[in-house]
Design a protein around this motif. Structure first.
Motif, mmCIF file in Angstrom:
data_model
loop_
_atom_site.group_PDB
_atom_site.id
_atom_site.type_symbol
_atom_site.label_atom_id
_atom_site.label_comp_id
_atom_site.label_asym_id
_atom_site.label_seq_id
_atom_site.Cartn_x
_atom_site.Cartn_y
_atom_site.Cartn_z
ATOM 1 N N SER A 107 -3.149 1.740 -9.213
ATOM 2 C CA SER A 107 -2.353 1.825 -7.987
ATOM 3 C C SER A 107 -1.617 0.515 -7.737
ATOM 4 N N LEU A 108 -0.310 0.613 -7.518
ATOM 5 C CA LEU A 108 0.505 -0.538 -7.116
ATOM 6 C C LEU A 108 0.872 -0.456 -5.637
ATOM 7 N N MET A 109 0.445 0.580 -4.939
ATOM 8 C CA MET A 109 0.865 0.810 -3.563
ATOM 9 C C MET A 109 0.269 -0.204 -2.599
ATOM 10 N N LYS A 110 1.079 -0.613 -1.628
ATOM 11 C CA LYS A 110 0.633 -1.602 -0.637
ATOM 12 C C LYS A 110 0.902 -1.066 0.764
ATOM 13 N N GLY A 111 0.156 -0.035 1.099
ATOM 14 C CA GLY A 111 0.316 0.582 2.411
ATOM 15 C C GLY A 111 -0.934 1.359 2.777
ATOM 16 N N ILE A 112 -0.932 1.901 3.989
ATOM 17 C CA ILE A 112 -2.037 2.718 4.509
ATOM 18 C C ILE A 112 -1.439 4.049 4.969
ATOM 19 N N GLU A 113 -2.083 5.153 4.632
ATOM 20 C CA GLU A 113 -1.562 6.461 5.024
ATOM 21 C C GLU A 113 -1.594 6.607 6.537
ATOM 22 N N GLN A 114 -0.469 6.975 7.115
ATOM 23 C CA GLN A 114 -0.350 7.041 8.570
ATOM 24 C C GLN A 114 -1.316 8.043 9.193
ATOM 25 N N ALA A 115 -1.412 9.226 8.624
ATOM 26 C CA ALA A 115 -2.176 10.300 9.260
ATOM 27 C C ALA A 115 -3.681 10.082 9.177
ATOM 28 N N THR A 116 -4.150 9.391 8.129
ATOM 29 C CA THR A 116 -5.589 9.298 7.883
ATOM 30 C C THR A 116 -6.140 7.881 7.920
ATOM 31 N N GLN A 117 -5.275 6.875 7.870
ATOM 32 C CA GLN A 117 -5.668 5.463 7.751
ATOM 33 C C GLN A 117 -6.436 5.195 6.446
ATOM 34 N N LEU A 118 -6.201 6.012 5.428
ATOM 35 C CA LEU A 118 -6.845 5.810 4.138
ATOM 36 C C LEU A 118 -6.033 4.874 3.259
ATOM 37 N N ARG A 119 -6.746 4.123 2.428
ATOM 38 C CA ARG A 119 -6.102 3.266 1.442
ATOM 39 C C ARG A 119 -5.676 4.104 0.237
ATOM 40 N N PRO A 120 -4.698 3.637 -0.565
ATOM 41 C CA PRO A 120 -4.213 4.446 -1.691
ATOM 42 C C PRO A 120 -5.303 4.908 -2.652
ATOM 43 N N SER A 121 -6.258 4.043 -2.983
ATOM 44 C CA SER A 121 -7.306 4.460 -3.920
ATOM 45 C C SER A 121 -8.126 5.616 -3.351
ATOM 46 N N GLN A 122 -8.324 5.615 -2.033
ATOM 47 C CA GLN A 122 -9.065 6.706 -1.398
ATOM 48 C C GLN A 122 -8.258 8.003 -1.435
ATOM 49 N N ILE A 123 -6.954 7.888 -1.246
ATOM 50 C CA ILE A 123 -6.081 9.065 -1.320
ATOM 51 C C ILE A 123 -6.097 9.640 -2.729
ATOM 52 N N ILE A 124 -6.051 8.770 -3.730
ATOM 53 C CA ILE A 124 -6.048 9.217 -5.123
ATOM 54 C C ILE A 124 -7.299 10.023 -5.426
ATOM 55 N N THR A 125 -8.458 9.536 -4.988
ATOM 56 C CA THR A 125 -9.710 10.259 -5.216
ATOM 57 C C THR A 125 -9.692 11.609 -4.519
ATOM 58 N N GLU A 126 -9.231 11.635 -3.276
ATOM 59 C CA GLU A 126 -9.181 12.900 -2.530
ATOM 60 C C GLU A 126 -8.238 13.907 -3.180
ATOM 61 N N ALA A 127 -7.078 13.427 -3.625
ATOM 62 C CA ALA A 127 -6.031 14.333 -4.109
ATOM 63 C C ALA A 127 -6.242 14.785 -5.548
ATOM 64 N N THR A 128 -6.965 13.988 -6.348
ATOM 65 C CA THR A 128 -7.103 14.310 -7.769
ATOM 66 C C THR A 128 -8.533 14.588 -8.207
ATOM 67 N N GLY A 129 -9.506 14.121 -7.430
ATOM 68 C CA GLY A 129 -10.893 14.243 -7.850
ATOM 69 C C GLY A 129 -11.313 13.191 -8.859
ATOM 70 N N VAL A 130 -10.416 12.274 -9.208
ATOM 71 C CA VAL A 130 -10.749 11.199 -10.141
ATOM 72 C C VAL A 130 -11.707 10.236 -9.447
ATOM 73 N N PRO A 131 -12.834 9.893 -10.077
ATOM 74 C CA PRO A 131 -13.803 9.010 -9.421
ATOM 75 C C PRO A 131 -13.273 7.596 -9.261
ATOM 76 N N ALA A 132 -13.845 6.875 -8.298
ATOM 77 C CA ALA A 132 -13.397 5.517 -7.994
ATOM 78 C C ALA A 132 -13.496 4.593 -9.197
ATOM 79 N N GLU A 133 -14.437 4.860 -10.101
ATOM 80 C CA GLU A 133 -14.630 4.017 -11.278
ATOM 81 C C GLU A 133 -13.451 4.079 -12.249
ATOM 82 N N ARG A 134 -12.579 5.051 -12.087
ATOM 83 C CA ARG A 134 -11.390 5.163 -12.952
ATOM 84 C C ARG A 134 -10.108 4.840 -12.201
#
Length: 337
Positions: A108-135
């Motif tokens: 992730s190169l993103m430098k922002g916070i999701e407006q609706a959820t206050q989630l960080r990009p890595s957290q969004i990636i896990t939610e949207a793809t199911g890819v574990p945090a370790e990857r």
């Protein structure tokens, strides 16, 4: 003997930072496929080895190719590098997720916070793809794209819970001019990257109003203080926020005319409205989108963030420019620490 293929990276998408990271990866020996939304951008990269939309004056390595098909870009990718606005990340990932191969490390190169959820990009990636945090790795630091494209020295932090994954990314982007360090503090890296954009808006406003270096230094220092307060509340390591992904990125973004967030703030300081500053800046300014989300996050954790509060109020036209400046200077005196 069978020759081992080089690491293959898919970079989505071909904006200024995406193009710069593609050059870094290619210069480090990584094979790169850039995903471009516009056909003319992909054609320019493939035919002339240049990105006509962002860096028409700088030649890209021959190992960088481009496509408008995200599935083609993702085919057999060892690394997926995401360089898109944080607010559109979730929607894009819903379309891209089926094409992400098992074992692919996402950067992730993103430098922002999701407006609706206050989630960080890595957290969004896990939610949207199911890819574990370790990857999922985060790359963050004082990385102005134009300077990197010119081969000027820069460094960054690569954070991932899995140190081996962080080292894979580190090796894939280590060049003579780009020095990556590793970390396991994903929260600190992402928070530093998001917060520095908001503080840069304030620094740009100060510049636009004709204020001097004392004001800039004050905003950088106190901006780091409120970033660190929020970081502690979220479990980040304060040392991360005094490093490349924190202070380093904060200084570069608050002081450089190449910074789009500082430029946006400068327009505001010169009297432009938010709509006019948006039109004048033209590129995505993550600080504008993330200020309120960061403030909501701070309120949830009981953290005082006066600069972020004033920036959010100004961006939502709750206060005037003069009222914003006065609000920061008229806060009650107290101990620094």
């Amino acid at each position: 003997m069978t020759q081992q293929r080089s690491v293959r990276a898919a970079v989505l998408s071909a904006g200024s930072w995406g193009t710069a990271i593609a050059k870094i990866l290619a210069d480090a020996g990584t094979t790169v496929v850039l995903h471009a939304r516009r056909a003319e951008i992909a054609h320019g990269i493939n035919a002339a080895h240049r990105n006509p939309g962002y860096f028409p004056d700088i030649e890209l390595p021959a190992t960088v190719t481009a496509t408008t098909d995200p599935a083609a870009a993702l085919h057999q990718a060892d690394l997926l590098v995401l360089s898109i606005p944080a607010q559109t990340l979730r929607a894009n990932l819903s379309a891209w997720a089926p094409h992400i191969a098992p074992g692919t490390v996402i950067v992730s190169l993103m430098k922002g916070i999701e407006q609706a959820t206050q989630l960080r990009p890595s957290q969004i990636i896990t939610e949207a793809t199911g890819v574990p945090a370790e990857r999922i790795a985060v790359l963050s630091g004082p990385n102005l794209a134009r300077e990197i494209m010119a081969g000027q020295p820069a460094a960054a932090t690569i954070a991932c819970p899995d140190e081996h994954a962080a080292q894979l990314v580190q090796q894939a982007c280590h060049t003579s001019y780009f020095r990556p360090y590793t970390s396991t503090d994903v929260t600190g890296c992402e928070l530093g990257g998001a917060m520095k954009n908001v503080i840069a808006l304030a620094a740009g406003i100060a510049s636009g109003m004709g204020l001097g270096d004392n004001a800039a230094a004050m905003l950088i220092t106190r901006g780091l203080a409120e970033t660190t307060r929020l970081g502690r509340a979220l479990g980040a390591d304060p040392l991360t926020l005094s490093g490349l992904a924190g202070l380093g990125d904060l200084v570069a973004t608050c002081t450089s005319p190449l910074s789009r967030n500082r430029t946006f703030g400068t327009h505001l300081g010169q009297g432009l409205t938010v709509a006019e500053a948006t039109a004048a800046t033209r590129q995505t300014t993550e600080g504008v989108k993330s200020a309120q989300a960061l403030l909501t996050l701070a309120h949830t954790h009981g953290v005082e963030m006066p600069i972020t509060q004033v920036m959010s109020d100004l961006l939502h036209e709750k206060v005037t420019l003069d009222q914003a400046a006065a609000a920061l200077m008229q806060r009650p005196p107290k101990p620094e620490h």
